[in-house]
Design a protein around this motif. Structure first.
Motif, PDB file in Angstrom:
ATOM      1  N   ILE A  14      -5.243   7.430  -4.381  1.00 49.79           N
ATOM      2  CA  ILE A  14      -4.307   6.696  -3.523  1.00 49.79           C
ATOM      3  C   ILE A  14      -4.511   7.098  -2.069  1.00 49.79           C
ATOM      4  O   ILE A  14      -4.505   6.250  -1.164  1.00 49.79           O
ATOM      5  CB  ILE A  14      -2.849   6.950  -3.971  1.00 49.79           C
ATOM      6  N   LYS A  15      -4.700   8.384  -1.824  1.00 43.93           N
ATOM      7  CA  LYS A  15      -4.914   8.858  -0.450  1.00 43.93           C
ATOM      8  C   LYS A  15      -6.173   8.229   0.141  1.00 43.93           C
ATOM      9  O   LYS A  15      -6.168   7.740   1.277  1.00 43.93           O
ATOM     10  CB  LYS A  15      -5.019  10.382  -0.436  1.00 43.93           C
ATOM     11  N   ASP A  26       1.170   2.305   3.472  1.00 45.32           N
ATOM     12  CA  ASP A  26       0.087   3.284   3.534  1.00 45.32           C
ATOM     13  C   ASP A  26       0.315   4.446   2.558  1.00 45.32           C
ATOM     14  O   ASP A  26       1.291   4.465   1.812  1.00 45.32           O
ATOM     15  CB  ASP A  26      -0.069   3.821   4.965  1.00 45.32           C
ATOM     16  N   TYR A  27      -0.607   5.404   2.598  1.00 44.71           N
ATOM     17  CA  TYR A  27      -0.524   6.550   1.695  1.00 44.71           C
ATOM     18  C   TYR A  27       0.801   7.293   1.843  1.00 44.71           C
ATOM     19  O   TYR A  27       1.413   7.702   0.849  1.00 44.71           O
ATOM     20  CB  TYR A  27      -1.686   7.518   1.953  1.00 44.71           C
ATOM     21  N   ASP A  59       1.752   0.301  -5.576  1.00 48.49           N
ATOM     22  CA  ASP A  59       1.228  -0.661  -4.594  1.00 48.49           C
ATOM     23  C   ASP A  59      -0.230  -1.043  -4.833  1.00 48.49           C
ATOM     24  O   ASP A  59      -0.789  -1.856  -4.088  1.00 48.49           O
ATOM     25  CB  ASP A  59       1.390  -0.124  -3.165  1.00 48.49           C
ATOM     26  N   VAL A  60      -0.838  -0.463  -5.845  1.00 51.60           N
ATOM     27  CA  VAL A  60      -2.232  -0.823  -6.159  1.00 51.60           C
ATOM     28  C   VAL A  60      -2.257  -2.270  -6.637  1.00 51.60           C
ATOM     29  O   VAL A  60      -1.585  -2.629  -7.597  1.00 51.60           O
ATOM     30  CB  VAL A  60      -2.811   0.112  -7.246  1.00 51.60           C
ATOM     31  N   GLY A  61      -2.989  -3.109  -5.934  1.00 52.28           N
ATOM     32  CA  GLY A  61      -3.093  -4.519  -6.323  1.00 52.28           C
ATOM     33  C   GLY A  61      -1.968  -5.396  -5.813  1.00 52.28           C
ATOM     34  O   GLY A  61      -1.900  -6.580  -6.142  1.00 52.28           O
TER      35      GLY A  61
END
Length: 199
Positions: A14-15, A26-27, A59-61
């Motif tokens: 993720i970072k 953001d991260y 938040d991925v995708g």
């Protein structure tokens, strides 16, 4: 790979993926959501591994980061499979993530989903929420404020009425409700001051 290693690998991914993201997703947003989730976990009986894994990947995708197309299931599955996470766990994470978003309007069906949804929504209100609102608005070329346009995407200030002011009453857990009350009041004070300055 044990649970601690999976979470560490997920955080590192993720970072790397979100560090320079400029829309307020953001991260450090995701890290704050994880921190919020852990705080809520202190008073809720839930699976901490599932909560943290879903918080890291929520938040991925996300459609806001992929030209309006939701790729959550596809990208989260692909990543977790590389860590050899069991399919049953992946399915549970996907279910939690599908229930987090405000815009989808889904009601959380598990305590884990309630916690992650609350954790994410807490980061959308208060001082950080205000900063993120204007960061996102700028990234999609919304005007800061337009007194003649109250449409849904009329301005970043209008977003307070479309979403941010509603979140306090949508929290699921008692811990989140307490935190949300304070942050909501801060936003109300901000908007009051904003209108005084733009008169």
């Amino acid at each position: 790979m044990n649970k601690a290693e999976i979470l560490a690998e997920t955080q590192a991914y993720i970072k790397k993926t979100f560090l320079d993201e400029g829309t307020g997703h953001d991260y450090f947003h995701i890290e704050r959501v994880v921190t919020n989730a852990k705080k809520i976990l202190e008073t809720e009986n839930a699976d901490p591994f599932l909560v943290e894994l879903a918080a890291w990947t929520h938040d991925v995708g996300d459609y806001k980061l992929h030209d309006g197309v939701d790729k959550s299931n596809e990208l989260i599955s692909e990543f977790l499979q590389t860590l050899q996470v069991e399919q049953e766990t992946i399915d549970k994470v996907l279910e939690i993530v599908s229930q987090v978003s405000f815009s989808k309007g889904n009601t959380p069906t598990t305590i884990e989903a309630k916690i992650v949804q609350d954790a994410d929504r807490l980061d959308a209100i208060g001082a950080v929420g205000i900063a993120r609102c204007f960061a996102y608005g700028g990234s999609v070329h919304n005007v800061l404020y337009n007194p003649y346009d109250n449409s849904k995407d009329g301005s970043s200030v209008q977003h307070f009425y479309e979403k941010l002011f509603k979140l306090k009453d949508l929290m699921n857990t008692e811990t989140a409700k307490k935190i949300a009350n304070k942050r909501h009041q801060f936003m109300e004070n901000f908007i009051e001051e904003f209108y005084q300055e733009v008169k």
